[in-house]
Design an enzyme around this catalytic site. Structure first.
Site, PDB file in Angstrom:
ATOM      1  N   CYS A  28      -3.580   1.976  -1.358  1.00  0.00           N
ATOM      2  CA  CYS A  28      -2.909   1.115  -0.386  1.00  0.00           C
ATOM      3  C   CYS A  28      -2.704  -0.270  -0.990  1.00  0.00           C
ATOM      4  O   CYS A  28      -3.602  -0.808  -1.640  1.00  0.00           O
ATOM      5  CB  CYS A  28      -3.759   1.022   0.878  1.00  0.00           C
ATOM      6  SG  CYS A  28      -3.021   0.040   2.179  1.00  0.00           S
ATOM      7  N   HIS A  79      -0.945   2.462   9.611  1.00  0.00           N
ATOM      8  CA  HIS A  79      -0.920   0.991   9.601  1.00  0.00           C
ATOM      9  C   HIS A  79      -0.420   0.426  10.929  1.00  0.00           C
ATOM     10  O   HIS A  79      -0.995  -0.540  11.440  1.00  0.00           O
ATOM     11  CB  HIS A  79      -0.032   0.461   8.472  1.00  0.00           C
ATOM     12  CG  HIS A  79      -0.694   0.417   7.146  1.00  0.00           C
ATOM     13  ND1 HIS A  79      -1.784  -0.375   6.873  1.00  0.00           N
ATOM     14  CD2 HIS A  79      -0.408   1.065   5.988  1.00  0.00           C
ATOM     15  CE1 HIS A  79      -2.148  -0.214   5.616  1.00  0.00           C
ATOM     16  NE2 HIS A  79      -1.328   0.663   5.059  1.00  0.00           N
ATOM     17  N   HIS A  81       0.307   7.928   6.315  1.00  0.00           N
ATOM     18  CA  HIS A  81      -0.388   6.739   5.814  1.00  0.00           C
ATOM     19  C   HIS A  81       0.237   5.466   6.398  1.00  0.00           C
ATOM     20  O   HIS A  81      -0.467   4.598   6.920  1.00  0.00           O
ATOM     21  CB  HIS A  81      -0.333   6.711   4.281  1.00  0.00           C
ATOM     22  CG  HIS A  81      -0.952   5.495   3.686  1.00  0.00           C
ATOM     23  ND1 HIS A  81      -2.206   5.513   3.116  1.00  0.00           N
ATOM     24  CD2 HIS A  81      -0.506   4.213   3.573  1.00  0.00           C
ATOM     25  CE1 HIS A  81      -2.494   4.297   2.684  1.00  0.00           C
ATOM     26  NE2 HIS A  81      -1.474   3.487   2.950  1.00  0.00           N
ATOM     27  N   GLU A  82       1.555   5.353   6.306  1.00  0.00           N
ATOM     28  CA  GLU A  82       2.233   4.160   6.825  1.00  0.00           C
ATOM     29  C   GLU A  82       2.145   4.096   8.348  1.00  0.00           C
ATOM     30  O   GLU A  82       1.986   3.015   8.918  1.00  0.00           O
ATOM     31  CB  GLU A  82       3.689   4.119   6.356  1.00  0.00           C
ATOM     32  CG  GLU A  82       3.865   3.992   4.854  1.00  0.00           C
ATOM     33  CD  GLU A  82       3.124   2.813   4.239  1.00  0.00           C
ATOM     34  OE1 GLU A  82       2.990   1.755   4.899  1.00  0.00           O
ATOM     35  OE2 GLU A  82       2.663   2.945   3.091  1.00  0.00           O
TER      36      GLU A  82
END
Length: 189
Positions: free
Chosen positions: A93, A139, A135-136
């Site tokens: 990351c 966030h 993953h994004e």
């Protein structure tokens, strides 16, 4: 324009982001700056909270081993379904530099989102693209990939980040300590 990337430890990365609408100012300018920032940092994805904006937006650009390019903007995304077998892959990351860990995620997702032209999509992604998107997406939900690793390893990573400065201080102190030991042996203190 290259934007500063928020680093792990900043509580901003833990905030759940809010949706935006078509009236959001300069969205294309922001998206271009996000791509510039991502390229500069040599990433394959970047989310708005990583640059200090609490909005539901992330970008991805990925070239696979077959040289197929995938470039996409995700505005107000919602993962509708995660399914299939668990896929374990190495993740890193931009907000947690120098940490790469094996993370388990579902192989398939169905996601709804808008692109930069406010066209709505409902798409299925699998494999590595599914992993990158998840993953994004984490966030904008206020989550980090290290939340998905074994708890003890997670604690060690967090302590490592908190101790980086202390390690530097210890290094400096070790030089002083060596000097002290030499001094002590010479003068028998």
């Amino acid at each position: 324009m290259i934007l500063p990337i928020i680093i792990y430890g900043n509580s901003f990365l833990r905030k759940k982001c809010i949706e935006i609408d078509k009236s959001y100012k300069d969205i294309n300018f922001l998206i271009n700056n996000m791509y510039d920032t991502m390229y500069q940092a040599k990433g394959i994805g970047l989310s708005a909270p990583q640059i200090g904006l609490s909005i539901r937006l992330f970008i991805i650009e990925y070239n696979n081993f077959l040289k197929q390019k995938f470039k996409k903007v995700f505005i107000n995304p919602i993962i509708i379904k995660k399914y299939g077998y668990n896929l374990i892959s190495k993740e890193g990351c931009l907000s947690i530099p120098n940490i790469i860990e094996n993370i388990k995620r579902k192989n398939n997702i169905i996601i709804e989102y808008y692109d930069e032209n406010w066209k709505k999509y409902k798409q299925h992604f699998n494999g590595l693209l599914s992993i990158i998107i998840q993953h994004e997406y984490d966030h904008i939900e206020g989550k980090l990939f290290i939340d998905n690793i074994f708890i003890l390893k997670n604690i060690l990573i967090k302590k490592n980040f908190n101790l980086n400065y202390n390690l530097y201080k210890l290094y400096k102190l070790s030089k002083l300590y060596k000097f002290y030991l030499i001094y002590r042996s010479r003068y028998r203190i």
